[in-house]
Design an enzyme around this catalytic site. Structure first.
Site, PDB file in Angstrom:
ATOM      1  N   GLY A 183      19.888  10.839  28.120  1.00 54.58           N
ATOM      2  CA  GLY A 183      18.930  11.915  28.389  1.00 54.58           C
ATOM      3  C   GLY A 183      19.618  13.277  28.332  1.00 54.58           C
ATOM      4  N   LYS A 212      11.946   4.630  40.722  1.00 52.58           N
ATOM      5  CA  LYS A 212      13.062   5.165  41.519  1.00 52.58           C
ATOM      6  C   LYS A 212      13.390   4.231  42.684  1.00 52.58           C
ATOM      7  CE  LYS A 212      13.809   8.692  38.938  1.00 52.58           C
ATOM      8  NZ  LYS A 212      14.970   8.657  38.030  1.00 52.58           N
ATOM      9  N   TYR A 252       6.570   6.340  38.238  1.00 49.62           N
ATOM     10  CA  TYR A 252       7.876   7.011  38.327  1.00 49.62           C
ATOM     11  C   TYR A 252       8.526   6.727  39.688  1.00 49.62           C
ATOM     12  CZ  TYR A 252      10.987  11.135  38.626  1.00 49.62           C
ATOM     13  OH  TYR A 252      12.053  11.992  38.791  1.00 49.62           O
ATOM     14  N   ASP A 277      18.289   5.244  22.119  1.00 48.31           N
ATOM     15  CA  ASP A 277      17.096   4.904  22.890  1.00 48.31           C
ATOM     16  C   ASP A 277      17.568   3.919  23.969  1.00 48.31           C
ATOM     17  OD1 ASP A 277      14.872   3.661  23.891  1.00 48.31           O
ATOM     18  OD2 ASP A 277      13.937   3.279  21.946  1.00 48.31           O
ATOM     19  N   ASP A 295      20.708  10.875  23.414  1.00 48.07           N
ATOM     20  CA  ASP A 295      19.287  11.115  23.693  1.00 48.07           C
ATOM     21  C   ASP A 295      18.488  10.541  22.524  1.00 48.07           C
ATOM     22  OD1 ASP A 295      17.959  13.445  25.827  1.00 48.07           O
ATOM     23  OD2 ASP A 295      16.675  12.556  24.294  1.00 48.07           O
ATOM     24  N   GLY A 299      17.510  16.403  27.937  1.00 41.33           N
ATOM     25  CA  GLY A 299      16.435  16.612  28.910  1.00 41.33           C
ATOM     26  C   GLY A 299      16.713  17.767  29.860  1.00 41.33           C
TER      27      GLY A 299
HETATM   28  C1  AKB Z   1       8.628  15.234  39.080  1.00 40.56           C
HETATM   29  O1  AKB Z   1       7.908  16.150  39.498  1.00 40.56           O
HETATM   30  O2  AKB Z   1       8.199  14.191  38.579  1.00 40.56           O
HETATM   31  C2  AKB Z   1      10.125  15.388  39.255  1.00 40.56           C
HETATM   32  C3  AKB Z   1      10.614  14.838  40.555  1.00 40.56           C
HETATM   33  C4  AKB Z   1      10.284  15.492  41.825  1.00 40.56           C
HETATM   34  O3  AKB Z   1      11.307  13.852  40.553  1.00 40.56           O
HETATM   35  N1  AKB Z   1      10.487  16.769  39.151  1.00 40.56           N
END
Ligand code: AKB
Length: 329
Positions: A26, A160, A156, A67, A52, A29
């Site tokens: 990344g 995490k 997301y 990738d 990246d 990014g």
């Molecule tokens: C997002 O907004 O998805 C990121 C984060 C807070 O991890 N910036």
């Protein structure tokens, strides 16, 4: 591992010089585009390979297209280069992840697993991965510490949480060294974030300077934690270099530079740009922001690896505006 390539050091092996080869995924990014050149130009880290999805990235001398979901290619890069430390930054952010949960699963979860497995098989010394405040959720108490309840609501955030658990699993099961910290919203003036919930706190600076007005996609009382990019770079390097014995939460450190509402951000920008006009028109990202903590307890990072951010709201506002005005000239 002993290094069999040159990387500008006349055939000497990096290991015999006490030097390490860093791989950044990344690299083009939001964070990678600043961390990678920083590592590259800093004498302690001189040997950096950026990767990246982009075919080329002229900002870097050593760059390969990669990738992270492509197992064959990830293995090939790690086998060819004998990497010591990986900064695995390739990920889709929270808002994009809600538009494309399947892609977020693939990049964030399959990509992570692919990188960790390749690292395990090639004896990579250390892997550093950012977690996020998206790890938390609506059941998290205010001002959460590292061990607070988590209940992520986005793909997301789920990815995490998975990273934090999987990282600890690899550390315990394979005696690997996987580390990470939970980033709040990141503000910077070089590369704009793409598809995050906290993007408003970056977009607003560009718009304030370019057009003098901005419509936030969150309510004005939305309070979230943030950090300025120079402090992010310091934090990633500090955690990568920390003595492993001092890391009580290897994959899960909270950090923040400051916490503010959208209204407070507007006021801070008006100190520099008095005619700045702000409006608030919440969209679907408000729902995500509402599940994240307003601030976090980062005392463990202060204690365990001397986290000490230099930028609060005033400082980052002055710097952002100065830098963006300079870029306009
Ligand atoms: C997002 O907004 O998805 C990121 C984060 C807070 O991890 N910036």
């Amino acid at each position: 591992p002993s290094h069999s390539y040159e990387y500008g050091c006349r055939g000497l092996k990096l290991d015999s010089l006490g030097l390490k080869l860093h791989l950044v995924t990344g690299a083009a990014g939001q964070i990678g585009s600043e961390l990678t050149p920083y590592l590259d130009s800093h004498s302690d880290f001189e040997f950096v390979l950026g990767t990246d999805l982009k075919e080329s990235f002229p900002a870097l001398d050593r760059y390969e297209q990669l990738d992270v979901t492509d197992r064959t290619n990830v293995n090939s890069v790690l086998e060819r280069h004998e990497i010591d430390i990986i900064f695995h930054l390739a990920a889709l952010l929270s808002a994009t992840g809600e538009h494309r949960p399947q892609s977020a699963y693939n990049v964030n979860l399959n990509g992570l697993y692919t990188v960790l497995e390749a690292a395990r098989q090639t004896d990579v010394e250390r892997v550093v991965v950012p977690s996020s405040i998206a790890f938390f959720g609506q059941h998290t108490p205010p001002i959460p510490s590292e061990r607070a309840i988590y209940s992520p609501t986005t793909m997301y955030g789920v990815s995490k949480a998975f990273f934090e658990l999987l990282g600890e699993y690899y550390n315990n099961r394979y005696d690997m060294d996987v580390r990470g910290l939970r980033l709040p919203g990141v503000i910077s003036h070089k590369t704009k974030p793409e598809g995050g919930t906290t993007d408003y706190a970056v977009e607003v600076f560009y718009e304030a300077i370019e057009s003098g007005s901005y419509t936030y996609f969150v309510r004005e009382d939305t309070r979230l934690p943030f950090v300025y990019m120079p402090d992010v770079i310091d934090a990633l390097i500090a955690i990568a270099q920390a003595d492993s014995d001092s890391l009580n939460h290897p994959c899960s450190y909270n950090i923040e530079g400051c916490s503010f509402t959208a209204r407070e951000l507007t006021a801070a920008i008006r100190d520099h740009i008095p005619h700045f006009d702000a409006d608030y028109d919440p969209d679907s990202r408000q729902k995500i922001a509402d599940t994240w903590p307003e601030t976090v307890d980062d005392s463990a990072a202060h204690h365990d690896w001397s986290w000490n951010p230099k930028y609060g709201l005033e400082e980052l506002c002055s710097d952002m505006i100065m830098e963006l005005e300079r870029q306009q000239i």
